[in-house]
Structures are given as C-alpha cells and as structure tokens.
Design a protein around this motif. Structure first.
Motif, short mmCIF file in Angstrom:
data_model
loop_
_atom_site.label_atom_id
_atom_site.label_comp_id
_atom_site.label_asym_id
_atom_site.label_seq_id
_atom_site.Cartn_x
_atom_site.Cartn_y
_atom_site.Cartn_z
N ASP A 36 0.84 -1.21 0.00
CA ASP A 36 0.00 0.00 0.00
C ASP A 36 0.87 1.26 0.00
N ILE A 37 1.93 1.25 0.79
CA ILE A 37 2.80 2.45 0.88
C ILE A 37 3.45 2.71 -0.48
N LEU A 38 3.90 1.64 -1.12
CA LEU A 38 4.55 1.81 -2.43
C LEU A 38 3.54 2.27 -3.49
N ARG A 39 2.32 1.70 -3.46
CA ARG A 39 1.30 2.11 -4.44
C ARG A 39 0.91 3.58 -4.24
N GLU A 40 0.83 4.00 -2.98
CA GLU A 40 0.50 5.40 -2.69
C GLU A 40 1.61 6.33 -3.22
N ALA A 41 2.87 5.91 -3.03
CA ALA A 41 4.00 6.71 -3.52
C ALA A 41 3.98 6.77 -5.05
N ALA A 42 3.59 5.66 -5.67
CA ALA A 42 3.54 5.63 -7.14
C ALA A 42 2.42 6.57 -7.64
N LYS A 43 1.28 6.56 -6.91
CA LYS A 43 0.15 7.41 -7.30
C LYS A 43 0.55 8.89 -7.20
N LYS A 44 1.32 9.22 -6.17
CA LYS A 44 1.74 10.62 -5.98
C LYS A 44 2.95 10.97 -6.85
N GLN A 45 3.47 9.97 -7.56
CA GLN A 45 4.61 10.16 -8.47
C GLN A 45 5.84 10.72 -7.75
N THR A 46 6.07 10.25 -6.52
CA THR A 46 7.31 10.64 -5.83
C THR A 46 8.45 9.87 -6.49
N PRO A 47 9.71 10.31 -6.30
CA PRO A 47 10.82 9.58 -6.91
C PRO A 47 10.84 8.10 -6.49
N LEU A 48 10.53 7.86 -5.19
CA LEU A 48 10.48 6.48 -4.70
C LEU A 48 9.38 5.70 -5.42
N GLY A 49 8.21 6.33 -5.53
CA GLY A 49 7.07 5.66 -6.16
C GLY A 49 7.34 5.35 -7.62
N LEU A 50 7.94 6.29 -8.32
CA LEU A 50 8.20 6.07 -9.75
C LEU A 50 9.21 4.94 -9.94
N ALA A 51 10.22 4.90 -9.06
CA ALA A 51 11.24 3.84 -9.18
C ALA A 51 10.62 2.48 -8.88
N ALA A 52 9.72 2.45 -7.88
CA ALA A 52 9.12 1.17 -7.47
C ALA A 52 8.09 0.67 -8.48
N LYS A 53 7.41 1.59 -9.15
CA LYS A 53 6.25 1.21 -9.97
C LYS A 53 6.61 0.18 -11.06
N ALA A 54 7.73 0.39 -11.70
CA ALA A 54 8.10 -0.52 -12.78
C ALA A 54 8.28 -1.94 -12.25
N LYS A 55 8.94 -2.05 -11.10
CA LYS A 55 9.14 -3.36 -10.47
C LYS A 55 7.79 -3.98 -10.08
N MET A 56 6.95 -3.18 -9.46
CA MET A 56 5.66 -3.70 -8.98
C MET A 56 4.79 -4.15 -10.14
N ASP A 57 4.72 -3.34 -11.17
CA ASP A 57 3.87 -3.70 -12.31
C ASP A 57 4.35 -4.99 -12.98
N ALA A 58 5.68 -5.23 -12.90
CA ALA A 58 6.22 -6.46 -13.49
C ALA A 58 6.10 -7.65 -12.55
N GLY A 59 5.69 -7.38 -11.30
CA GLY A 59 5.54 -8.47 -10.33
C GLY A 59 6.84 -8.85 -9.64
N GLU A 60 7.84 -7.96 -9.76
CA GLU A 60 9.14 -8.25 -9.11
C GLU A 60 9.21 -7.52 -7.77
N LEU A 61 10.12 -7.99 -6.91
CA LEU A 61 10.27 -7.33 -5.62
C LEU A 61 11.06 -6.03 -5.78
N VAL A 62 10.67 -5.05 -4.97
CA VAL A 62 11.39 -3.78 -4.89
C VAL A 62 12.65 -4.05 -4.05
N PRO A 63 13.79 -3.37 -4.35
CA PRO A 63 15.02 -3.68 -3.62
C PRO A 63 14.89 -3.58 -2.09
N ASP A 64 15.61 -4.48 -1.41
CA ASP A 64 15.54 -4.55 0.06
C ASP A 64 15.78 -3.20 0.73
#
Ligand code: AP5
Length: 218
Positions: A36-64
C-alpha cells in the motif's frame, strides 16, 4: 495479546491485507502494508514511487534497501510504540534479518508470524477477481465478494478497478518471487518457534474468528 509485532506472511492473494486490517482494528495497532505504501507513492509520483512502480507492475520485488528504509521510518512513528502489524514485509531473508535487528533496537520482543496458507488455484481466482474502489479503497472480489452493481462500489459509488499487477503475467512473476524469495522465511521463523499456520482457504469471517481465538490465547 502480548506480542508487540505481528507479521502476516503468505503468497500473493493469500488474504494478508484482508486479515491484517481486521486484526489492526481489534488490537488497536497500525497495519503497515509495504505494498500500500509503495502504491500510494507511485500514485503521488514521488521519486520512490516512480522507481518502485516498474518493479511492482512487473511483479518483481522492490530492492531490500528501499523497503527496509520505508519500514524503518514507519515503525519509528509514535503510533507504533505499542506494536504494529507488518503486512507483506519481510519478503526476503535480508528483510527478515532487518526486522530482527529493528525489533531488538526498539526493545520489542520476538514477532509472532501468521503464515496464511492457500491453495494455488484459489490464489489465482482471488487475484484476477480482485477489484478496488477508486474512491474509498474498499476491496471486492467478483467471485467471492462481488459488489451489488458490476464495477461500482456499494459504499460510495466509486468506480472499481483492477490492480495494475493483477494480470496473468505479473501474477506468474509474483508467485515465482514468492516461491523463490519469500517462502524460505517459513523455515526461518519456524526455527525461531514463532510461526503459526493459518488455513487461508476458508471464508474471511471464519479465518478472522480463528485469529481472534488465537490472540485470545496468546
Ligand atoms: P502487495 O501489495 O503486498 O501484494 P501481494 O503480496 O502480492 O499481496 P496481495 O495484496 O495481492 O494479496 P493479500 O495477501 O494482501 O490478499 P488480499 O487480502 O488483498 O505487494 C505488491 C508489490 O509491491 C510486490 O509485488 C512488490 O513489487 C512490492 N512489494 C511490497 N512489499 C514488498 C517487500 N516487502 N519487498 C519487496 N517488494 C515489495 O486478498 C486478495 C483478494 O482475495 C481480494 O479480492 C479479497 O477480497 C479476496 N479474499 C481475501 N481473503 C479471502 C478469503 N478468505 N476468501 C475469499 N476471498 C478472499
């Protein structure tokens, strides 16, 4: 309930979020969903959210280091002092070791880990059937918990949407990530004596009831 930190472990679609929300309400402690935190960051287009979105949409884990940073910050907030629920975290051995260190540093005891076990064919139906309200976030399932009107939220009339990663290709990748990177945590926590199996094949109310009974005994 004595446990300070609860961890909900389980495959994608196992019902971690559904049950964690109920337990959070019952116990008065926050539910922390890294998804949820990552999806919210992606929705707000923060740098963290944008970086995570590609990984999430592909079904891969975001870096530790990214998710551990998020969790470290969140569990340092005042509402986590009495305890918290981690939903979808940890998902790798490195994340689990991070949790151990963080709990020790904050003076919390060992976590209690609820491992929700669900048959794979049911997981697929739960994921492909999930719909989320675009206004209030209410979650439905076209197979198991459908709205009264197709595509419309019963509560606020909002449009119901599928999650970007609930398509066949991303689901396959998420299940693979679960089997390779997350399922080894079952043995990790079993060896610590803090793992509790939960039959997640039942209906949500029966599972919630069993969890309440478990916490009443804990
Ligand atoms: P995240 O959002 O955590 O997704 P997930 O683990 O794939 O889990 P889901 O939210 O799909 O399922 P759930 O178990 O919560 O089930 P739910 O209750 O919603 O993560 C998404 C992405 O973010 C990851 O792929 C990754 O990229 C990234 N990420 C997140 N955390 C990370 C981390 N720690 N490290 C690295 N990357 C991370 O239920 C699903 C459906 O089933 C719903 O429709 C619900 O209504 C229905 N349902 C639930 N229970 C039942 C039941 N008992 N009977 C019938 N239907 C049910």
């Amino acid at each position: 309930m004595r446990a300070h930190a609860l961890i909900f472990l389980g495959a994608p679609g196992a019902g971690k979020g559904t049950q964690a929300r109920e337990v959070a309400k019952d116990c008065g402690i926050p539910q922390i969903s890294t998804g949820d935190i990552l999806r919210e960051a992606a929705k707000k287009q923060t740098p963290l959210g944008l970086a995570a979105k590609a990984k999430m949409d592909a079904g891969e884990l975001v870096p530790d280091e990214v998710v551990c940073g998020i969790v470290e910050e969140r569990i340092s907030e005042p509402d986590c002092r009495a305890g918290f629920i981690l939903d979808g975290f940890p998902r790798t051995l490195a994340q689990a070791e991070f949790v151990d260190r963080a709990l020790r540093a904050k003076g919390h005891g060992r976590p209690q880990v609820l491992n929700i076990e669900v048959d794979e064919d049911l997981l697929l139906k739960r994921l492909t059937g999930r719909r989320t309200c675009s206004v209030g976030g209410e979650i439905y399932n076209i197979y198991f918990n459908p709205p009264k009107r197709d595509g419309v939220c019963d509560k606020d009339g909002g449009k119901l949407l599928s999650r970007a990663d609930d398509n066949e290709q991303a689901i396959r990748q998420r299940l693979e990530a679960y089997h390779h990177q997350t399922s080894p945590l079952i043995d990790y926590y079993r060896a610590q004596g803090v793992l509790h199996g939960v039959d997640g094949n039942k209906d949500p109310e029966s599972i919630a009831r069993e969890l309440r009974e478990f916490f009443a005994r804990a």
